[in-house]
Design an enzyme around this catalytic site. Structure first.
Site, short mmCIF file in Angstrom:
data_model
loop_
_atom_site.label_atom_id
_atom_site.label_comp_id
_atom_site.label_asym_id
_atom_site.label_seq_id
_atom_site.Cartn_x
_atom_site.Cartn_y
_atom_site.Cartn_z
N ASP A 88 -0.11 0.65 -13.34
CA ASP A 88 -0.45 0.46 -11.92
C ASP A 88 -1.94 0.71 -11.72
O ASP A 88 -2.59 1.42 -12.49
CB ASP A 88 0.32 1.47 -11.06
N MET A 89 -2.49 0.16 -10.64
CA MET A 89 -3.90 0.42 -10.32
C MET A 89 -3.97 1.40 -9.15
O MET A 89 -3.33 1.19 -8.13
CB MET A 89 -4.62 -0.89 -9.96
N GLN B 262 -6.34 -5.61 -7.67
CA GLN B 262 -6.22 -5.51 -6.20
C GLN B 262 -7.17 -6.51 -5.54
O GLN B 262 -8.39 -6.44 -5.72
CB GLN B 262 -6.59 -4.08 -5.76
N ARG C 249 -0.66 -8.13 -12.76
CA ARG C 249 0.07 -8.16 -11.48
C ARG C 249 -1.00 -8.19 -10.38
O ARG C 249 -1.86 -7.32 -10.33
CB ARG C 249 0.93 -6.90 -11.32
N LYS D 23 -2.46 -6.82 -3.06
CA LYS D 23 -3.58 -6.74 -2.10
C LYS D 23 -4.38 -5.46 -2.29
O LYS D 23 -5.60 -5.45 -2.15
CB LYS D 23 -3.05 -6.81 -0.66
N GLY D 24 -3.68 -4.34 -2.58
CA GLY D 24 -4.35 -3.05 -2.69
C GLY D 24 -3.88 -2.11 -1.60
O GLY D 24 -3.81 -2.51 -0.43
N ALA D 25 -3.54 -0.87 -1.98
CA ALA D 25 -2.84 0.02 -1.06
C ALA D 25 -3.62 1.28 -0.67
O ALA D 25 -3.07 2.12 0.05
CB ALA D 25 -1.51 0.43 -1.69
N THR E 283 3.61 -9.53 -3.67
CA THR E 283 3.34 -9.51 -2.22
C THR E 283 4.63 -9.78 -1.45
O THR E 283 5.56 -10.40 -1.97
CB THR E 283 2.29 -10.58 -1.84
N ARG F 73 1.91 5.75 1.70
CA ARG F 73 1.25 4.44 1.57
C ARG F 73 2.12 3.34 2.17
O ARG F 73 1.62 2.39 2.76
CB ARG F 73 0.91 4.14 0.09
N ARG F 74 3.45 3.48 2.00
CA ARG F 74 4.34 2.45 2.57
C ARG F 74 4.31 2.52 4.10
O ARG F 74 4.38 1.51 4.78
CB ARG F 74 5.79 2.65 2.08
P1 FDA Z 1 1.01 -7.33 3.96
O1 FDA Z 1 0.67 -5.88 4.00
O2 FDA Z 1 0.15 -8.27 4.72
O3 FDA Z 1 2.51 -7.47 4.43
C1 FDA Z 1 3.15 -8.71 4.58
C2 FDA Z 1 4.49 -8.49 5.23
O4 FDA Z 1 5.35 -7.74 4.35
C3 FDA Z 1 4.44 -7.63 6.50
O5 FDA Z 1 4.19 -8.41 7.62
C4 FDA Z 1 5.80 -6.98 6.52
O6 FDA Z 1 6.77 -7.89 7.00
C5 FDA Z 1 6.08 -6.77 5.05
N1 FDA Z 1 5.67 -5.43 4.59
C6 FDA Z 1 4.61 -5.13 3.81
N2 FDA Z 1 4.54 -3.81 3.56
C7 FDA Z 1 5.58 -3.27 4.22
C8 FDA Z 1 6.07 -1.94 4.35
N3 FDA Z 1 5.47 -0.90 3.76
N4 FDA Z 1 7.17 -1.74 5.11
C9 FDA Z 1 7.82 -2.77 5.70
N5 FDA Z 1 7.41 -4.05 5.60
C10 FDA Z 1 6.30 -4.29 4.88
N6 FDA Z 1 -1.03 -1.52 -4.71
C11 FDA Z 1 -1.98 -0.92 -5.44
O7 FDA Z 1 -3.04 -0.56 -4.91
N7 FDA Z 1 -1.76 -0.69 -6.79
C12 FDA Z 1 -0.63 -1.08 -7.42
O8 FDA Z 1 -0.47 -0.87 -8.62
C13 FDA Z 1 0.37 -1.74 -6.64
N8 FDA Z 1 1.55 -2.15 -7.20
C14 FDA Z 1 2.41 -2.94 -6.46
C15 FDA Z 1 3.55 -3.48 -7.05
C16 FDA Z 1 4.35 -4.36 -6.34
C17 FDA Z 1 5.54 -4.97 -7.01
C18 FDA Z 1 4.03 -4.68 -4.98
C19 FDA Z 1 4.85 -5.64 -4.19
C20 FDA Z 1 2.96 -4.08 -4.37
C21 FDA Z 1 2.15 -3.20 -5.08
N9 FDA Z 1 1.07 -2.58 -4.48
C22 FDA Z 1 0.14 -1.93 -5.27
C23 FDA Z 1 0.98 -2.54 -2.99
C24 FDA Z 1 0.11 -3.65 -2.45
O9 FDA Z 1 -1.22 -3.44 -2.77
C25 FDA Z 1 0.24 -3.74 -0.92
O10 FDA Z 1 -0.19 -2.54 -0.33
C26 FDA Z 1 1.65 -4.04 -0.42
O11 FDA Z 1 2.29 -4.95 -1.24
C27 FDA Z 1 1.61 -4.61 1.01
O12 FDA Z 1 0.92 -5.82 1.03
P2 FDA Z 1 1.61 -7.28 1.13
O13 FDA Z 1 1.06 -8.11 0.04
O14 FDA Z 1 3.08 -7.15 1.11
O15 FDA Z 1 1.04 -7.87 2.48
#
Ligand code: FDA
Length: 302
Positions: A129-130, A158, A179, A182-184, A221, A283-284
């Protein structure tokens, strides 16, 4: 709100407070499969039954002692053995700060390679993971070093970081599986895009580079616009749907996960478990502040 929740995710004092209350632990279950490996295996089975793969993550980060880093390393190895015994379709995700990155790069590399070699022997794959941008360079360095010994390791890029296009091109030269997410984390404007539309535009640009590379990557995503853009690009470029996979988080957009799988796309669910759920949970919440209301409603109901 997002910045505030991400700030809180790094506060030890709040963490100790929250961990004392069962109500928060129950709320975390929306995103976390449970506290034990048995809970996690049950969630993987459920996923596999629905035609989706999984990646298991033992929660934990910023380990402060060698004892804790080695315990986490041992637990991931146990997890790999269990995946093999249970014959479930699942790989593992690890965080380098859980394996002791704050204690030294060489030290962490030793723990990472124990896991990667063990997974190699079992025909399994390890995703690194990053974490936040203080760790980006060290993570890329260790993954590239690991790839010189074993090919069953990959990492995460990210899209919000300005540097990511260069990092993608460098990793592709090493044949690295990536993978894309977007970045968390909470990042300063000096290193990361702040506006969603800039991050999304960079995501699409990087997704195209990945799909064109011919290497098997993961598009991670829950953003339907990005999922559609990916499927559309793959269709235009005649890239078969088994040449890449979508990845989503446990408990988020289950409807979309199931719809994609039913439609023939490859889908893998990231399934976290364990007792160190606090920063992951925060973060979630930060990703979707409406989640805070959902949690508060449950607290007052219960
Ligand atoms: P966006 O945040 O724009 O969300 C799109 C839609 O998805 C929202 O409108 C909502 O409907 C839904 N949604 C998203 N997050 C939600 C939540 N928490 N609760 C409810 N609904 C939600 N990041 C990182 O920095 N390092 C890493 O290693 C990883 N690893 C990773 C693995 C996997 C399998 C995923 C899917 C994601 C990650 N991430 C991560 C997290 C990533 O960077 C990002 O923060 C989240 O995926 C949220 O972004 P979205 O791409 O979903 O888009």
């Amino acid at each position: 709100m997002r910045a505030f929740l991400l700030f809180l995710s790094r506060r030890e004092g709040l963490k100790n407070f929250v961990l004392r209350f069962g109500i928060f632990r129950r709320a975390s279950r929306r995103f976390v499969a449970g506290e034990t490996l048995d809970d996690a295996v049950a969630a993987v089975r459920d996923c596999n039954r629905q035609g989706m793969r999984a990646s298991l993550d033992l929660l934990g980060e910023n380990t402060r002692s060698q004892e804790d880093a080695e315990r986490a390393t041992g637990e991931v190895i146990t997890m790999l053995d269990r995946i093999g015994q249970e014959k479930i379709d699942c790989n593992v995700s690890v965080k380098l700060t859980q394996l002791g990155l704050d204690l030294g790069k060489d030290y962490c590399y030793g723990n990472l390679m124990r896991i990667v070699r063990h997974a190699h022997g079992l025909g399994n794959f390890v995703r690194v993971d990053m974490e936040d941008s203080r760790y980006t360079q060290a993570t890329l360095d260790l993954v590239v070093q690991a790839l010189k010994e074993c090919d069953n390791v990959g990492t995460v890029i990210q899209a919000y970081l300005y540097r990511s296009e260069n990092d993608v091109r460098m990793l592709l030269e090493h044949g690295c599986r990536i993978r894309l997410c977007k970045g968390a984390y909470l990042e300063p404007e000096s290193v990361a895009f702040k506006r969603k539309r800039d991050t999304d535009a960079n995501y699409v640009k990087l997704m195209k580079i990945l799909l064109d590379s011919g290497i098997y990557h993961a598009i991670a995503t829950h953003d339907e616009a990005l999922v559609s853009a990916t499927r559309e690009y793959a269709r235009t470029k005649k890239i078969a749907h088994d040449r890449f996979e979508f990845q989503m988080l446990y408990g988020i957009r289950r409807d979309l996960q199931q719809r994609l799988a039913a439609d023939g796309a490859r889908v893998r669910i990231y399934i976290p478990y364990g007792t160190h759920w606090y920063p992951y949970f925060m973060r979630r919440l930060a990703e979707r502040p409406a989640n805070v209301l959902f949690i508060l409603r449950n607290i007052f109901k219960g």
